[in-house]
Design an enzyme around this catalytic site. Structure first.
Site, PDB file in Angstrom:
ATOM      1  N   CYS A  53       0.830  -1.061  -0.136  1.00 24.90           N
ATOM      2  CA  CYS A  53      -0.028  -0.140   0.105  1.00 24.90           C
ATOM      3  C   CYS A  53       0.839   1.399  -0.047  1.00 24.90           C
ATOM      4  CB  CYS A  53      -1.003  -0.060   1.171  1.00 24.90           C
ATOM      5  SG  CYS A  53      -1.828  -1.389   1.354  1.00 24.90           S
ATOM      6  N   ARG A 136      -8.013  -4.521  -3.001  1.00 21.46           N
ATOM      7  CA  ARG A 136      -7.413  -3.176  -3.625  1.00 21.46           C
ATOM      8  C   ARG A 136      -8.489  -3.089  -4.892  1.00 21.46           C
ATOM      9  NH1 ARG A 136      -2.185  -2.528  -1.666  1.00 21.46           N
ATOM     10  NH2 ARG A 136      -1.533  -4.579  -0.846  1.00 21.46           N
TER      11      ARG A 136
HETATM   12  C1  BEZ Z   1       0.531  -4.628   1.876  1.00 21.58           C
HETATM   13  O1  BEZ Z   1       1.636  -5.090   2.161  1.00 21.58           O
HETATM   14  O2  BEZ Z   1       0.135  -3.596   1.533  1.00 21.58           O
HETATM   15  C2  BEZ Z   1      -0.272  -5.620   2.333  1.00 21.58           C
HETATM   16  C3  BEZ Z   1      -0.175  -7.164   1.949  1.00 21.58           C
HETATM   17  C4  BEZ Z   1      -0.945  -8.214   2.319  1.00 21.58           C
HETATM   18  C5  BEZ Z   1      -2.174  -7.883   2.939  1.00 21.58           C
HETATM   19  C6  BEZ Z   1      -2.333  -6.299   3.297  1.00 21.58           C
HETATM   20  C7  BEZ Z   1      -1.423  -5.268   2.946  1.00 21.58           C
END
Ligand code: BEZ
Length: 237
Positions: A53, A136
């Site tokens: 993110c 997402r």
């Molecule tokens: C992230 O790195 O943004 C992420 C990865 C897995 C689950 C939630 C967020």
């Protein structure tokens, strides 16, 4: 009696974007009314203070000006609270340097949605992936508040923001010139003209009589559309 869980109703392409009022990092907003007259990308992310993110927010923020030039605004959302959002965006600005991006300030609104009301309304909670985080999701909404594109990515997969920019430009080009855009289209590439409505038009096209039109067969005709023409039409909107 065992009941099968019913999928939540989800907005679809061509629907009006569901309305909501929310608190954001840029104050309260009324969506989509506040963005009437602009294109807007509403996108959700699973959680603040997570690496994928963070890379996405830095990329969106560094392309914000590019989106603004084609009259497109950005709005983020996660089920985190406002103070988490503020602390995360401050950390990004003050501490994170990534792929040449540094001192990145996120100035577009990031919606707090701790009740998950908005995330549920938009089908961003997909329990097969996570029942406590939004996937997402990307909603591209036009100046009349109509959803024009929906894309979902799982938690582990960071979005290609350049592709989202391409989507906005392609939708605007289709609207402005009444054409469609082929696979991998970029401004300056040939566009697809609607299938000929009559046999006569098809024959003329096949005979190469229409200026700048090339027919690969009766159902597949393309024409030139210079990049400058695309961008001058988009900048006029
Ligand atoms: C992230 O790195 O943004 C992420 C990865 C897995 C689950 C939630 C967020």
């Amino acid at each position: 009696m065992e009941t099968t869980p019913q999928p939540a109703s989800m907005p679809r392409i061509g629907d009006k974007a569901p309305a909501f009022k929310a608190v954001t990092t840029q104050g309260e907003i009324s969506f989509p009314d506040l963005f009437a007259g602009s294109w807007v990308i509403l996108f959700s992310h699973p959680a603040d203070f997570t690496p994928v993110c963070t890379s996405e927010f830095m990329t969106f923020a560094s392309m914000q000006e590019q989106f603004a030039k084609v009259n497109c605004k950005l709005v983020g959302l996660s089920v985190d609270g406002l103070y988490s959002h503020i602390a995360w965006l401050r950390t990004i600005k003050e501490k994170i340097e990534y792929r040449g991006m540094r001192n990145i300030e996120v100035t577009f609104p990031l919606v707090e949605d701790i009740t998950m009301e908005v995330a549920r309304k938009y089908g961003m909670i997909q329990p097969g992936e996570s029942s406590t985080k939004a996937v997402r999701a990307v909603f591209v909404i036009d100046p009349k508040g109509v959803i024009r594109t929906i894309i979902y990515y799982p938690l582990s997969l960071g979005r290609n923001v350049d592709e989202l920019y391409r989507v906005v430009v392609a939708l605007q080009t289709a609207d402005a010139f009444s054409v469609a855009t082929p696979a991998d289209w970029r401004p300056g590439d040939d566009v697809i003209v609607p299938t000929a409505g009559s046999c006569g038009v098809a024959k003329e096209r096949m005979g190469g009589k229409e200026e700048d039109v090339t027919c690969h067969d009766w159902f597949f005709c393309t024409k030139k559309l210079p990049k400058e023409k695309v961008f001058s039409a988009l900048l006029r909107q």
